[in-house]
Design an enzyme around this catalytic site. Structure first.
Site, PDB file in Angstrom:
ATOM      1  CD  GLU A  48      -2.767   1.271   2.448  1.00 15.49           C
ATOM      2  OE1 GLU A  48      -3.509   2.273   2.578  1.00 15.49           O
ATOM      3  OE2 GLU A  48      -2.722   0.350   3.284  1.00 15.49           O
ATOM      4  NE  ARG A 282       5.094  -8.387  11.308  1.00 15.24           N
ATOM      5  CZ  ARG A 282       4.566  -7.191  11.076  1.00 15.24           C
ATOM      6  NH1 ARG A 282       3.259  -7.036  11.010  1.00 15.24           N
ATOM      7  NH2 ARG A 282       5.340  -6.139  10.908  1.00 15.24           N
ATOM      8  CE  LYS A 292       3.158   0.277   4.426  1.00 13.44           C
ATOM      9  NZ  LYS A 292       2.663   0.290   3.029  1.00 13.44           N
TER      10      LYS A 292
END
Length: 583
Positions: A48, A282, A292
């Protein structure tokens, strides 16, 4: 079977970065090809564009890219840009730059979910016509309450009572089609209505309790402008964008595991290409954060200088600090692909960089905290060029000439008026080797009468010891580095420590702000350092080993006559000692 003419068979996969053997993802892909589920492989990188790429993204991108490459397939770089409030073209360009720099080259397959807005709208209409989507008038807060929890985190799937159906859940198809069209035309206020999937309000997985597909947001989109006032939610657009692109394997991190039933539901109900979602653990690294949202706060609060601050785990920050693509891929190859989350010691990452730079970085002499060394018996005005090795790990790197004179800069720590035990550097009466030069013996020192600070050290040299070898075989235990004071170039050195004091910065007591664990000593600026003259031609991004000090990279703040170097990593390798102890 899903087919594509470009790839028709399964091929052996070496694993990421050339590692041998199959991981569980490659095993699944290989089985899908062998049993005819797919006849080709296509993956996607779905960032994104609301921030800069960090090393956690690098792990995910590397898995996506190399899985596709290992099976002769393709990999798309698709920007999931359906949240106009936070997205910007500058983030798109930053992510592209960092992705390509890593050697993940999807430049011929850069795509945008925003290009699919019309198709996604058509698929939403299809779901309405099938009776599995409806327009709802509940507010965001009411939707949470009706779902059975008012906890904002939708990933919380702890035991909760069944939700309640919305009063508008049984609207007819025609009414829903009409309302949805009017939502698109801009007739209703922001937040007044949503389009929801009609699944099961008693489902044990909260994600499946009639999730929102579209919401009204009058926000200008960085690509589509004001063309749309309704935007698809991630859980809706993500699987359908995968399907539109013919993605065979949608590889994502473990937090999306509970979203997989919804991913499969949308694909099935929309009657589109049957992409398959597979999850992996992850990346979590000690003493930093990989989100982020959290990194953005560090930038906005001024706790770092920007997204490319060398202390940041962003790819831009790591590149500026001196990390190489090879070191990052080595690290990612070592940690592998797992199904369970774990914390990786940041020392392993530093070890990988240290090993890579040891092979490629030229050696230079530099002094960070200078103390003048006066050679009292050196011939006045004489300058001698000494031969120095550029890189002992690379014979092809050759040698260079380094000027040597009667006044040198040495490290302040390399002299002690009263030496501690086992101190083998300079002190009154002791001898040391000057790197590439001569053996010198300390005869005294000068001291500022006011402050008591040592201002200079005095010594004599033995002209028969050029290169550091004594003809009489005397034992000299210490070797120190230096630069000629008359020839030295000034530079600024930035020394970095861990960004966070805490090993797990987010694990803080209730009521404590996680940013309070930011290390106040994570940056030290040394403004009066000196280096040998060969460093004057250093360019932005060039890496060197400052002998005995560490690896340094020329920073983008450098200007002619005003060089700035970032310490990439120290010479001490704690991880290698840990590995040796464990073995």
């Amino acid at each position: 079977m899903v087919n594509e003419s470009t790839v028709t068979e399964s091929i052996p996969a070496p694993g990421p970065n050339g590692a041998s053997g199959f991981d569980f993802i490659r095993e699944a892909v290989d089985l899908d090809l062998k049993n005819g589920r797919y006849a080709y492989v296509r993956t996607r990188l779905p960032p994104e564009p609301n921030g800069w790429m960090h090393i956690g993204h690098a792990k995910a991108f590397s898995i996506d890219y190399f899985v596709a490459k290992d099976f002769g397939g393709t990999c798309n770089l698709r920007f999931d840009d359906t949240n106009p409030e936070k997205e910007d073209m500058s983030y798109v360009e930053a992510i592209k730059r960092d992705t390509f720099w890593l050697g993940i080259d999807c430049r011929d397959r850069v795509l945008f979910a925003s290009d699919y807005y019309e198709k996604l709208y058509e698929l939403a209409v299809l779901l309405i016509k099938k009776g599995v989507a409806y327009v709802d008038d509940l507010s965001d807060q009411e939707i949470r309450e009706y779902r059975g929890t008012d906890v904002p985190d939708k990933n919380n799937i702890t035991s909760t009572p069944p939700g309640r159906n919305s009063p508008w859940r049984e609207r007819g198809v025609e009414e829903n089609l009409d309302l949805f069209a009017r939502m698109r035309s801009g007739e209703f206020a922001d937040g007044a209505r949503t389009l929801r999937a009609k699944i099961d309000m008693a489902h044990p997985n909260l994600v499946m309790r009639d999730p929102v597909m579209y919401r009204i947001r009058r926000e200008k989109h960085y690509r589509t402008g004001d063309a749309w006032c309704i935007y698809p939610m991630y859980d809706f657009q993500h699987p359908l964008s995968d399907a539109i692109e013919g993605v065979t394997h949608s590889l994502c991190s473990l937090e999306y595991e509970i979203h997989r039933p919804l991913y499969e539901w949308f694909i099935r109900e929309a009657e589109v290409f049957p992409s398959r979602q597979i999850e992996f653990a992850r990346l979590n690294i000690s003493h930093t954060v990989l989100s982020k949202r959290w990194l953005l706060r560090l930038v906005q609060d001024g706790l770092v200088s920007g997204w490319d601050d060398p202390r940041m785990p962003t790819i831009a920050g790591m590149r500026r600090r001196g990390y190489t693509p090879e070191a990052i891929h080595d690290f990612l190859g070592r940690i592998g692909i797992a199904k369970t989350d774990s914390l990786v010691d940041i020392q392993l990452l530093e070890h990988c960089l240290r090993e890579d730079l040891n092979r490629r970085a030229s050696r230079v002499l530099a002094v960070l905290r200078p103390l003048r060394l006066i050679i009292e018996n050196w011939p006045a005005g004489q300058v001698e060029d000494l031969e120095a090795v550029n890189n002992p790990e690379d014979a092809q790197a050759g040698t260079r000439k380094v000027p040597f004179s009667g006044e040198l800069w040495i490290e302040r720590d390399d002299f002690a008026e009263v030496p501690p035990p086992k101190y083998f550097r300079l002190f009154p009466g002791n001898s040391v080797r000057l790197r590439y030069g001569f053996i010198v013996t300390c005869t005294g020192f000068d001291k500022d009468p006011g402050s008591g600070e040592i201002t200079a050290v005095r010594c004599t040299y033995d002209p028969l010891t050029k290169g550091g070898n004594a003809p009489d075989n005397r034992k000299v235990k210490g070797t120190i580095h230096w630069v000629s004071a008359a020839h030295a170039i000034p530079l600024e050195a930035r020394l970095f420590d861990k960004l966070f004091v805490a090993e797990r910065p987010m694990d803080v007591p209730v009521g404590v702000d996680w940013v309070q664990t930011v290390n106040p000593a994570s940056l030290e600026t040394v403004s009066r350092a000196f280096a040998e003259p060969s460093l004057a031609t250093a360019a932005h991004g060039d890496s060197f080993q400052f002998e005995r000090l560490g690896y340094f990279c020329c920073d983008s703040d450098s200007r002619p006559g005003n060089l700035v170097f970032n310490r990439s990593v120290s010479l001490r390798d704690t991880w290698a000692k840990i590995e040796k102890k464990q073995s």
